[in-house]
Enzyme design. Sequence first.
Site, mmCIF file in Angstrom:
data_model
loop_
_atom_site.group_PDB
_atom_site.id
_atom_site.type_symbol
_atom_site.label_atom_id
_atom_site.label_comp_id
_atom_site.label_asym_id
_atom_site.label_seq_id
_atom_site.Cartn_x
_atom_site.Cartn_y
_atom_site.Cartn_z
ATOM 1 N N SER A 22 30.783 57.255 33.701
ATOM 2 C CA SER A 22 31.186 55.965 34.177
ATOM 3 C C SER A 22 30.884 54.986 33.173
ATOM 4 O O SER A 22 30.920 53.844 33.313
ATOM 5 C CB SER A 22 30.063 55.718 35.201
ATOM 6 N N ASN A 109 18.189 57.961 37.369
ATOM 7 C CA ASN A 109 18.157 57.596 39.005
ATOM 8 C C ASN A 109 17.527 56.102 39.255
ATOM 9 O O ASN A 109 18.128 55.640 39.877
ATOM 10 C CB ASN A 109 17.570 58.752 39.932
ATOM 11 N N HIS A 155 46.002 29.118 69.996
ATOM 12 C CA HIS A 155 47.254 30.108 70.052
ATOM 13 C C HIS A 155 48.133 29.434 68.946
ATOM 14 O O HIS A 155 49.558 29.736 69.206
ATOM 15 C CB HIS A 155 47.862 30.242 71.358
ATOM 16 N N SER A 276 59.910 29.657 42.086
ATOM 17 C CA SER A 276 60.630 30.990 42.137
ATOM 18 C C SER A 276 61.621 31.093 41.137
ATOM 19 O O SER A 276 62.206 30.136 40.328
ATOM 20 C CB SER A 276 61.579 30.896 43.362
ATOM 21 N N LYS A 282 62.279 25.793 44.820
ATOM 22 C CA LYS A 282 61.210 26.381 45.510
ATOM 23 C C LYS A 282 59.765 25.867 44.759
ATOM 24 O O LYS A 282 59.640 26.143 43.545
ATOM 25 C CB LYS A 282 61.180 27.875 45.613
ATOM 26 N N ASN A 284 56.161 27.703 45.595
ATOM 27 C CA ASN A 284 55.326 28.454 46.513
ATOM 28 C C ASN A 284 53.797 28.450 46.587
ATOM 29 O O ASN A 284 53.212 28.116 45.519
ATOM 30 C CB ASN A 284 55.904 29.941 45.924
ATOM 31 N N GLU A 289 48.115 32.654 49.154
ATOM 32 C CA GLU A 289 48.652 33.886 49.493
ATOM 33 C C GLU A 289 48.190 34.814 48.801
ATOM 34 O O GLU A 289 47.531 35.976 49.367
ATOM 35 C CB GLU A 289 50.386 34.021 49.112
ATOM 36 N N GLN A 321 27.739 57.429 42.062
ATOM 37 C CA GLN A 321 28.268 56.540 40.794
ATOM 38 C C GLN A 321 29.710 56.009 41.279
ATOM 39 O O GLN A 321 29.985 54.801 40.614
ATOM 40 C CB GLN A 321 28.627 57.569 39.877
ATOM 41 N N LYS A 324 30.263 51.574 41.934
ATOM 42 C CA LYS A 324 30.215 50.297 40.835
ATOM 43 C C LYS A 324 31.385 49.674 40.901
ATOM 44 O O LYS A 324 31.663 48.448 41.009
ATOM 45 C CB LYS A 324 29.781 50.823 39.776
#
Length: 460
Positions: A22, A109, A155, A276, A282, A284, A289, A321, A324
Amino acid sequence: MKLWGGRFSKQAAKILDEFNASLPFDKKLYLEDIEGSIAHSQMLASQGIITQDEAEKIKKGLLQIKKEIEEGKFHWDISDEDIHMAIEKRLIELIGDTGKKLHTARSRNDQVAVDFRRWVLKRNIEFSEKIKELIEVFIKLAKENTDTIMPGMTHLQHAQPISFAYHMLAYASMFKRDYERFIDSFNRNNKNPLGCAALAGTPHPIDRFKTTKALGFDEPTINCLDSVSDRDFALEILFNIAMLMMHASRISEELVLWSTSEFSFVTLSDEYSTGSSIMPQKKNPDVPELIRGKTGRAYGNLMALLTVMKGLPLAYNKDTQEDKEGVFDSVKNGLISIEILKETLKTMKVNKGNMYKACKKGHLTATDLADYLVKKGIPFREAHHITGKAVALAESKVVDLSDLSIEELKQIDERIDKDLDLCLENSMNSRKSFGGTAPESVKKQIEYFEKFLKEHNDKN
Ligand code: ARG
């Protein structure tokens, strides 16, 4: 040779080292590991388990290792398996046999349990601070927009006029709950598992209350078997982040919608927008997003760890382990998302005129007509029906309900009179009920959030 190599006659296979280790990701815990080891060795000395002199040597060695790591001079070797072994091995290299005494009355541990828990606890606080800054931005936007009328929706259809301030305070409410969750998790989990050893406690005369104090915990955990296998603190932060990201994702979705040419309710600043590669015109909304997208990962990390934990017999299992990387990922993405969301909101332009214009579509004040009729003694269901007819008339004339004259409305129901005013301002200002959208109601909400922030900033 591994630190645990006594009973082995062959070296571990290279692929096992990679699979088992790890270290590539738990390096992050080096500070918590060193602090935990210092607290542990000082406690061992004050209990007479090692000498003061030995404890001082250990501390000096550990601080030297901290320096090496921070200066990029530490030699990382994957065959050390994890951060705990890497540091212990280096300590023995630096100070010799005394270093071998550090692991008395301790196991990896409880060591990993204390290190990871402390790392997570700090992040709970970091999130709570970031969230307060975000709430401040919602309050600022609210203060500037108590009279900014926009279509409130259900809605995603025009429903009733509300203020933009009111909409911002809906988010302040969500993020306040998030703040509280991070603080709750901190308080619930600020308990010390160090000294639990492998699973059953230790025969050495340790004092867990001493390390508890030294490491800033409220109290030692009560049951060692639980403590070495418990990852609730990690699951809680994963859930807190998942929920936080869900809220961030909802405002992000609105920012995406609001910044379209169809809505044009807000203009995102150039600083927080992207272009873009093919369409030169454009701009964006990549920031919202991406926040929306990263929310999926946050959910995934939560589900992954819940699934890791669900079948584990007590106590420690190596499966743990796997706790993490998901937490590190969620924390990193969560913190940056909240920071950048805050900046995006701070720098965007609110297009009040467009919001107002949008309110002129969709007969937003229809409920006001029904409420007006109710005040004249007409049962709500009947009022609803009459209003429906008025809406149909407006539709047939291709105008908004609020543009129909009293004479036209009178033809639908003669109880409609000159005292009727279906303008947007009237509609919004009339919703003065507690928690409603009228400016006077919204001002109370602003005061509520300001008081909350003040109280929680004073605490620090
Ligand atoms: N690297 C391990 C982990 O992250 C540390 C604990 C190892 N304990 C053990 N008994 N093998 O979980």
